[in-house]
Design a protein around this motif. Structure first.
Motif, mmCIF file in Angstrom:
data_model
loop_
_atom_site.group_PDB
_atom_site.id
_atom_site.type_symbol
_atom_site.label_atom_id
_atom_site.label_comp_id
_atom_site.label_asym_id
_atom_site.label_seq_id
_atom_site.Cartn_x
_atom_site.Cartn_y
_atom_site.Cartn_z
ATOM 1 N N GLY A 92 -29.054 -14.434 -22.684
ATOM 2 C CA GLY A 92 -27.871 -14.114 -21.892
ATOM 3 C C GLY A 92 -27.778 -12.641 -21.553
ATOM 4 N N ILE A 93 -28.145 -11.780 -22.503
ATOM 5 C CA ILE A 93 -28.107 -10.333 -22.262
ATOM 6 C C ILE A 93 -29.132 -9.932 -21.205
ATOM 7 N N VAL A 94 -30.354 -10.444 -21.339
ATOM 8 C CA VAL A 94 -31.427 -10.064 -20.422
ATOM 9 C C VAL A 94 -31.072 -10.432 -18.979
ATOM 10 N N VAL A 95 -30.442 -11.596 -18.786
ATOM 11 C CA VAL A 95 -30.115 -12.037 -17.429
ATOM 12 C C VAL A 95 -28.830 -11.381 -16.921
ATOM 13 N N SER A 96 -27.810 -11.302 -17.777
ATOM 14 C CA SER A 96 -26.494 -10.848 -17.320
ATOM 15 C C SER A 96 -26.428 -9.336 -17.118
ATOM 16 N N PHE A 97 -27.220 -8.567 -17.858
ATOM 17 C CA PHE A 97 -27.099 -7.114 -17.791
ATOM 18 C C PHE A 97 -27.373 -6.570 -16.388
ATOM 19 N N PRO A 98 -28.507 -6.898 -15.762
ATOM 20 C CA PRO A 98 -28.704 -6.374 -14.393
ATOM 21 C C PRO A 98 -27.740 -6.983 -13.383
ATOM 22 N N LEU A 99 -27.345 -8.251 -13.602
ATOM 23 C CA LEU A 99 -26.426 -8.887 -12.664
ATOM 24 C C LEU A 99 -25.031 -8.274 -12.728
ATOM 25 N N SER A 100 -24.673 -7.690 -13.879
ATOM 26 C CA SER A 100 -23.362 -7.047 -14.000
ATOM 27 C C SER A 100 -23.202 -5.910 -13.000
ATOM 28 N N PHE A 101 -24.280 -5.149 -12.759
ATOM 29 C CA PHE A 101 -24.213 -4.049 -11.804
ATOM 30 C C PHE A 101 -24.025 -4.574 -10.383
ATOM 31 N N LEU A 102 -24.591 -5.749 -10.107
ATOM 32 C CA LEU A 102 -24.454 -6.327 -8.768
ATOM 33 C C LEU A 102 -23.065 -6.904 -8.530
ATOM 34 N N ALA A 103 -22.275 -7.072 -9.598
ATOM 35 C CA ALA A 103 -20.925 -7.618 -9.457
ATOM 36 C C ALA A 103 -19.849 -6.560 -9.579
ATOM 37 N N VAL A 112 -22.475 -8.946 -1.807
ATOM 38 C CA VAL A 112 -23.256 -9.240 -3.016
ATOM 39 C C VAL A 112 -22.335 -9.456 -4.211
ATOM 40 N N ARG A 113 -21.286 -8.656 -4.272
ATOM 41 C CA ARG A 113 -20.392 -8.656 -5.434
ATOM 42 C C ARG A 113 -19.632 -9.978 -5.580
ATOM 43 N N LEU A 114 -19.077 -10.496 -4.515
ATOM 44 C CA LEU A 114 -18.242 -11.689 -4.608
ATOM 45 C C LEU A 114 -19.032 -12.939 -5.014
ATOM 46 N N PRO A 115 -20.184 -13.231 -4.425
ATOM 47 C CA PRO A 115 -20.958 -14.389 -4.908
ATOM 48 C C PRO A 115 -21.379 -14.264 -6.373
ATOM 49 N N MET A 116 -21.698 -13.044 -6.799
ATOM 50 C CA MET A 116 -22.100 -12.855 -8.187
ATOM 51 C C MET A 116 -20.939 -13.130 -9.129
ATOM 52 N N ARG A 117 -19.744 -12.699 -8.764
ATOM 53 C CA ARG A 117 -18.579 -12.990 -9.592
ATOM 54 C C ARG A 117 -18.266 -14.479 -9.596
ATOM 55 N N GLY A 118 -18.487 -15.117 -8.450
ATOM 56 C CA GLY A 118 -18.300 -16.564 -8.424
ATOM 57 C C GLY A 118 -19.266 -17.289 -9.346
ATOM 58 N N LEU A 119 -20.504 -16.804 -9.409
ATOM 59 C CA LEU A 119 -21.486 -17.391 -10.327
ATOM 60 C C LEU A 119 -21.053 -17.216 -11.774
ATOM 61 N N PHE A 120 -20.586 -16.035 -12.124
ATOM 62 C CA PHE A 120 -20.106 -15.803 -13.486
ATOM 63 C C PHE A 120 -18.930 -16.725 -13.818
ATOM 64 N N GLY A 121 -18.012 -16.875 -12.867
ATOM 65 C CA GLY A 121 -16.871 -17.748 -13.104
ATOM 66 C C GLY A 121 -17.284 -19.201 -13.287
ATOM 67 N N LEU A 122 -18.270 -19.642 -12.507
ATOM 68 C CA LEU A 122 -18.757 -21.016 -12.636
ATOM 69 C C LEU A 122 -19.390 -21.255 -13.997
ATOM 70 N N LEU A 123 -20.191 -20.316 -14.464
ATOM 71 C CA LEU A 123 -20.845 -20.473 -15.761
ATOM 72 C C LEU A 123 -19.837 -20.441 -16.909
#
Length: 274
Positions: A92-103, A112-123
């Motif tokens: 979870g850390i390896v995947v979420s860490f770089p994606l956090s900057f994109l959100a 880029v930010r809004l779809p990434m936040r939607g993905l986090f909310g879905l998970l």
């Protein structure tokens, strides 16, 4: 005369009594929902009277005495659950860490930010048990299935905590890095990351604590670890072994929580908790 004037003024400025109709309607709605949920749960109220006696009976079967011969097996299963939680947390850390900057606002553009936040909310909306059931058709009922489900479930939470930390970071160090001519990557590395690192590390440890408990639950569907052993012994009514399992998992979980809490305190405050 002055007394009469003062009285008139006080009467004139007396505030109106607030209308609490909205609050009352809200409480009525909450009460109706609770009553409806209770009625639809089909609770057998007549059995509640027998619950204390039944609880005492099963506690006696489990702990007077527990099956000390199964201690080694229980400890091995608990360690397997902890390993499952650790591997899932790392994934979870390896995947979420770089994606956090994109959100994060101010780092990534809106598209880029809004779809990434939607993905986090879905998970975050999907429990780890459901994720494990979905992927077990590919990986089978193995500890890796549990670790993968924990990892996917952790991405949503860690990603949200990560981009919130980035957004709340102090801007001074980043401005200083930009003034010195740093590139965007260097700004994030030397201006942003040192500011948010303590909080992010603390979140990672806290998520590991949560995942230790989640790994035990995933074992109930056959993903291995303490949960699988617990289900097997409950099915065969081996209550003394179940008691031993409870003792081991509670002690190990409390030890992990204690150590993790002290480390998080050291990271955030710079001193060890007493």
């Amino acid at each position: 005369m002055s007394v009469a004037v003062a009285h008139a003024v006080s009467v004139a400025v007396r505030p109106k009594k607030p209308r609490r109709l909205g609050v009352r309607v809200l409480w009525v709605a909450i009460t109706a929902v609770v009553i409806g949920a209770t009625m639809s749960a089909h609770i057998k109220w007549d059995r509640l009277a027998d619950f204390p006696a039944s609880l005492v009976r099963y506690l006696r079967l489990m702990f007077l005495p527990p099956d000390w011969a199964s201690f080694g097996q229980a400890l091995t299963a608990t360690i397997e659950s902890v390993e499952m939680a650790w591997l899932g947390t790392v994934l979870g850390i390896v995947v979420s860490f770089p994606l956090s900057f994109l959100a994060a606002s101010g780092v990534a553009p809106r598209w880029v930010r809004l779809p990434m936040r939607g993905l986090f909310g879905l998970l975050r909306a999907v429990p780890e048990v459901v994720i494990a059931i979905i992927i077990l058709s590919v990986t089978g009922l193995t500890p890796f299935t549990g670790a993968l489900a924990i990892g996917i479930g952790s991405i949503g939470t860690l990603g949200k905590w990560g981009y919130e930390s980035i957004e709340n970071a102090e801007r001074g160090p980043m401005v200083a890095a930009l003034t010195c001519g740093a590139s965007p990557v260097q700004v994030m590395r030397w201006g942003l990351w040192p500011t948010v690192a303590p909080e992010v590390f603390a979140f990672w440890l806290y998520r590991f604590e949560i995942n230790v408990r989640a790994s035990a639950v995933l074992g109930l569907i056959g993903a291995g670890g303490i949960g699988s052993m617990l289900v097997q012994n409950v099915q065969y009514r081996n209550w003394s072994t179940v008691g031993m399992l409870f003792i081991v998992v509670v002690v190990v979980t409390m030890m992990i929580d204690g150590v993790s809490g002290r480390i998080r305190t050291k990271i955030v405050t710079g001193r060890w908790r007493g």
